[in-house]
Design a protein around this motif. Structure first.
Motif, PDB file in Angstrom:
ATOM      1  N   TRP A  24       0.717  -1.131   0.039  1.00 16.89           N
ATOM      2  CA  TRP A  24      -0.058  -0.028   0.049  1.00 16.89           C
ATOM      3  C   TRP A  24       0.861   1.047  -0.011  1.00 16.89           C
ATOM      4  CZ3 TRP A  24      -5.234   0.403   0.061  1.00 16.89           C
ATOM      5  CH2 TRP A  24      -6.013  -0.694  -0.091  1.00 16.89           C
ATOM      6  N   GLY A  44      -5.669  -0.628  -9.752  1.00 13.52           N
ATOM      7  CA  GLY A  44      -5.616  -0.698  -8.378  1.00 13.52           C
ATOM      8  C   GLY A  44      -4.646  -2.094  -8.143  1.00 13.52           C
ATOM      9  N   HIS A  83      -1.609  -0.993  -4.037  1.00 10.13           N
ATOM     10  CA  HIS A  83      -2.846   0.007  -3.727  1.00 10.13           C
ATOM     11  C   HIS A  83      -2.302   1.242  -3.327  1.00 10.13           C
ATOM     12  CE1 HIS A  83      -4.899  -4.111  -3.999  1.00 10.13           C
ATOM     13  NE2 HIS A  83      -4.001  -4.202  -3.033  1.00 10.13           N
TER      14      HIS A  83
END
Length: 195
Positions: free
Chosen positions: A45, A76, A80
């Motif tokens: 992330w 995505g 992310h």
């Protein structure tokens, strides 16, 4: 100042699918997730916590520049990407991120669904604005607002009940690290968060 201390680059597109020059270190900062497949694994992330920064004008310039800098067709997968603006900007940013794979996050939440809690925001309220993620247990919340492990556990569970994914922040302060207590502090934070 700029959110996160940087402005989007206008030169070319970001290649977020390319391996990091320091991939081993990046893998050490990933989260354990169930991406809907029913299996638990590691996902990377990149989350921009805007803290108490930004303005409507800044969001109006920053978000379109960020979105235009992402690879064409990026859905995505791979790392992310999420943005966590201050509460007043959630609605505006939600509209600007609509249709993109960039997720909207919040910086704080109250664990209870509703009630007489002046100034607080519930997990369901966040969800209503398109928030899919929320920071929980950030070191600044622990340090400046006296958040405790049991309180953080309540927030984590409230978010999960509202189908908002918590981003659990853990870590020791310098004094704890220097005293050789880093592993103990982190272990305690993790264990108490999931009670």
């Amino acid at each position: 100042g700029e959110a996160g201390g940087c402005a989007p680059q206008q030169r070319g597109r970001l290649d977020i699918r390319a391996p990091s020059p320091d991939d081993r270190k990046l893998r050490g900062h990933t989260g354990v997730v169930d991406g809907g497949s029913g299996t638990v694994g590691m996902d990377t992330w990149v989350v921009g916590n805007w803290k108490m920064n930004g303005s409507l004008e800044h969001i109006g310039a920053y978000v379109p520049a960020l979105l235009s800098g992402l690879p064409e067709g990026w859905d995505g997968t791979g790392p992310h990407v999420a943005l966590c603006p201050p509460f007043p900007y959630l609605a505006t940013m939600s509209k600007q991120l609509a249709g993109s794979a960039v997720q909207l996050g919040a910086q704080e939440v109250h664990p209870v669904a509703s009630g007489a809690y002046t100034g607080e925001v519930s997990p369901a309220m966040l969800r209503e604005f398109g928030v899919s993620l929320c920071l929980v247990g950030h070191s600044e919340r622990r340090q400046y607002f006296g958040e405790t492990n049991p309180g953080i556990a309540q927030k984590l569970h409230g978010l999960l009940e509202a189908d908002v994914s918590p981003i659990l922040c853990i870590g020791e302060v310098l004094a704890e690290r220097e005293a050789g207590r880093a592993e103990e502090v982190i272990r305690t934070q993790l264990l108490e968060a999931f009670r």
